[in-house]
Write a protein that holds these residues in place. Structure first.
Motif, short mmCIF file in Angstrom:
data_model
loop_
_atom_site.label_atom_id
_atom_site.label_comp_id
_atom_site.label_asym_id
_atom_site.label_seq_id
_atom_site.Cartn_x
_atom_site.Cartn_y
_atom_site.Cartn_z
N SER A 4 0.84 -1.19 0.00
CA SER A 4 0.00 0.00 0.00
C SER A 4 0.88 1.25 0.00
N ASP A 107 -9.27 -5.95 8.58
CA ASP A 107 -10.23 -5.32 7.69
C ASP A 107 -9.89 -3.84 7.55
N LEU A 108 -10.80 -3.09 6.94
CA LEU A 108 -10.56 -1.68 6.71
C LEU A 108 -10.44 -0.90 8.02
N THR A 112 -7.18 1.26 8.98
CA THR A 112 -7.33 2.69 9.24
C THR A 112 -6.82 3.06 10.63
#
Length: 147
Positions: A4, A107-108, A112
């Protein structure tokens, strides 16, 4: 290696902040930056070298170790930035332990919170370094004014 671009940027900024802290910071900032650098190194190399379960457990242990190290530094030097970084690493430990214990896949929300938390740590290290530099400059000006 993280793919990323956001994570790569965070790692690069984190490494830069820690290296500047090692170069220009005071004793507390240098030790704190070394702890954060060790955490970054484990995150990068542990993911490659260790099995997934061992790496996840190692992340929790590493987060706890860095938080305890920053706690010791905070008690010794009393810098507000170290206290905040310690609390952020404690939150990181809680995040990783929750996902580890419940066996949830990342997960997101995890990504985050992990990134926001690490950015906070980087800002704390940078703020501590800037504060140390300004304090040193003020002391030099005061010493020059006395002579």
């Amino acid at each position: 290696m993280p793919t990323s671009p956001i994570v790569q940027l965070l790692i690069a900024v984190g490494l830069l902040a820690c290296l500047v802290s090692l170069w220009k910071g005071g004793t507390a900032e240098r030790v704190g930056a070394a702890l954060v650098l060790a955490s970054i190194a484990f995150s990068l190399f542990g993911a490659i070298l260790l099995p997934k379960g061992a790496f996840l457990f190692g992340q929790m242990v590493g987060d706890a170790a860095v938080a305890l190290g920053l706690l010791a530094l905070t008690l010794r030097y009393g810098s507000p930035w170290m206290g905040m970084a310690m609390l952020l690493y404690a939150a990181q430990f809680a995040l990783h332990s929750f996902y580890f214990v419940t066996q949830r896949p990342n997960d997101l929300f995890h990504a985050t919170m992990n990134n926001v938390n690490f950015m906070g740590v980087i800002l704390c290290v940078a703020l501590g370094t800037v504060t140390a530099i300004l304090r040193r400059m003020k002391q030099r000006r005061a010493a020059a004014a006395r002579t």
